[in-house]
Design an enzyme around this catalytic site. Structure first.
Site, short mmCIF file in Angstrom:
data_model
loop_
_atom_site.label_atom_id
_atom_site.label_comp_id
_atom_site.label_asym_id
_atom_site.label_seq_id
_atom_site.Cartn_x
_atom_site.Cartn_y
_atom_site.Cartn_z
CB CYS A 10 -0.98 -0.01 1.16
SG CYS A 10 -0.35 -0.69 2.69
CG HIS B 180 -0.36 3.91 4.21
ND1 HIS B 180 -1.06 3.80 5.38
CD2 HIS B 180 0.05 2.65 3.89
CE1 HIS B 180 -1.08 2.52 5.76
NE2 HIS B 180 -0.42 1.81 4.88
#
Ligand code: A2P
Length: 338
Positions: A129, A251
């Site tokens: 990710c 993120h």
């Protein structure tokens, strides 16, 4: 391909649930949806736009008839079960780290290296990710000027560690949130920290992932190796640091990049304005993980020239790790296949 029969493996997890949502949102043209998870969840009924679907126990489910399987139940389950799905005719899009670096398995960021998906033996890997989010910006810049070197620091949310990651942050926030004095002066107690090494609420962990070799984490190695594979350039020098922050979803990565020739911020902005799936934000209203949660595009800002080693650019990029960082990209790969 006629409307495919699709399975979501790990359907009860943070990424699996998002996969179902995204299939629904995008009105994915599937003819049948099957959901699988562990024996703990077997029999649970999930309401979907294709009707109520009972969750099957992965270990006893028969994968016959599945055309596309989206796997997000951990690397162990992928290693154990993905090949049996392929043997019965499915294409597996795997969100785990199990096959990402296997030479015969394409590692695809939709919008960056779509062409790689076609050359598969039944398994296509979805990147990590953090790497995925960074590649959304680094990919177009690399295609423009040739990426040579990159220093990347991640600020990773707890949902990267699944539902238990989010539950742990929530729980600790409630417990420590009542102890303001202790947070300021010390004296707090270290309760249950799993799946993290140390308390994550009101804190920052200077290490995301599991330690390997000379002090790097597996997450840091993913940034190095997966970036090179996706951008098809083994010589890219990557200096990674992965950090866990008390954020539920999103993120962020702060990166400095240098290219075969100098790139100025104006050029970088122009390239990223045209990049699919990237939204440029101003430096007055900077893009944060909270802004990214629930959104498909990756958000970029703070594009500026490098100072110490001139000729490169530094930037900030942040994206929903459950969506573009995982589930959305997997569904986009499935869309490439049909
Ligand atoms: P379950 O909910 O039944 O445990 P997350 O990373 O968000 O925790 O999600 C992990 C996903 O992987 C869940 O859907 C979980 O199912 C599934 N999973 C975990 N262990 C197994 C297993 N041994 N067999 C099948 N699915 C599993």
């Amino acid at each position: 391909m006629p409307d495919p029969r699709v399975a979501v493996v790990g359907a009860t997890g943070a990424v699996g649930r998002t996969m179902i949502e995204i299939l629904e949102e995008r009105d994915f043209p599937l003819s049948e949806l099957r959901l699988m998870a562990s024996a703990r969840s077997a029999g649970r009924v999930v309401a979907t736009r294709w009707g109520d679907v009972a969750v099957e126990d992965l270990s006893s489910a028969d994968p016959s008839g599945i055309d596309i399987a989206l796997f997000s139940a951990g690397a162990g389950r992928s290693r154990e079960f993905a090949q049996s799905f392929v043997d019965r005719g499915a294409i597996v899009i795997d969100n785990s780290s199990a096959f990402r670096m296997a030479p015969e398995v394409p590692l695809v960021v939709a919008g960056v290296n779509d062409h790689a998906a076609a050359d598969n033996d039944g398994i296509i890997a979805n990147p990590n990710c953090t790497t995925m989010t960074l590649m959304m910006a680094a990919g177009p810049l690399h295609h423009h000027a040739g990426l040579a070197r990159m220093v990347a620091m991640s600020y990773q949310s707890v949902s990267g560690a699944g539902m238990t990651g989010m539950d742990t942050l929530w729980q600790q926030t409630v417990e420590l949130g009542n102890r303001r004095e202790a947070l300021v002066q010390g004296g707090w107690e270290e309760g249950e920290t799993d799946p993290f090494q140390r308390p994550i609420a009101f804190n920052v962990l200077p290490m995301a992932g599991t330690l390997t070799d000379a002090g790097h984490t597996d997450e840091e190695w993913k940034l190095v190796n997966e970036s090179r594979k996706i951008l098809e350039r083994d010589s890219i020098e990557v200096e990674p640091t992965c950090v866990r922050v008390p954020v539920m979803v999103g993120h962020g990565i702060s990166a400095s990049m240098w290219f075969d020739s100098a790139v100025d911020p104006e050029t970088a902005r122009r390239v990223l304005t045209d990049a699919p799936g990237v939204e440029l934000w101003s430096d007055e209203r900077v893009a944060t993980p909270l802004d990214s949660a629930g959104q498909d595009p990756v958000l970029a800002c703070r594009i500026r020239p490098t100072i110490g080693v001139p000729g490169g650019i530094s930037l900030w990029v942040v994206g929903d790790n459950l969506r573009k960082g995982a589930a959305l990209n997997a569904v986009e790969i499935a869309e490439l296949l049909i």
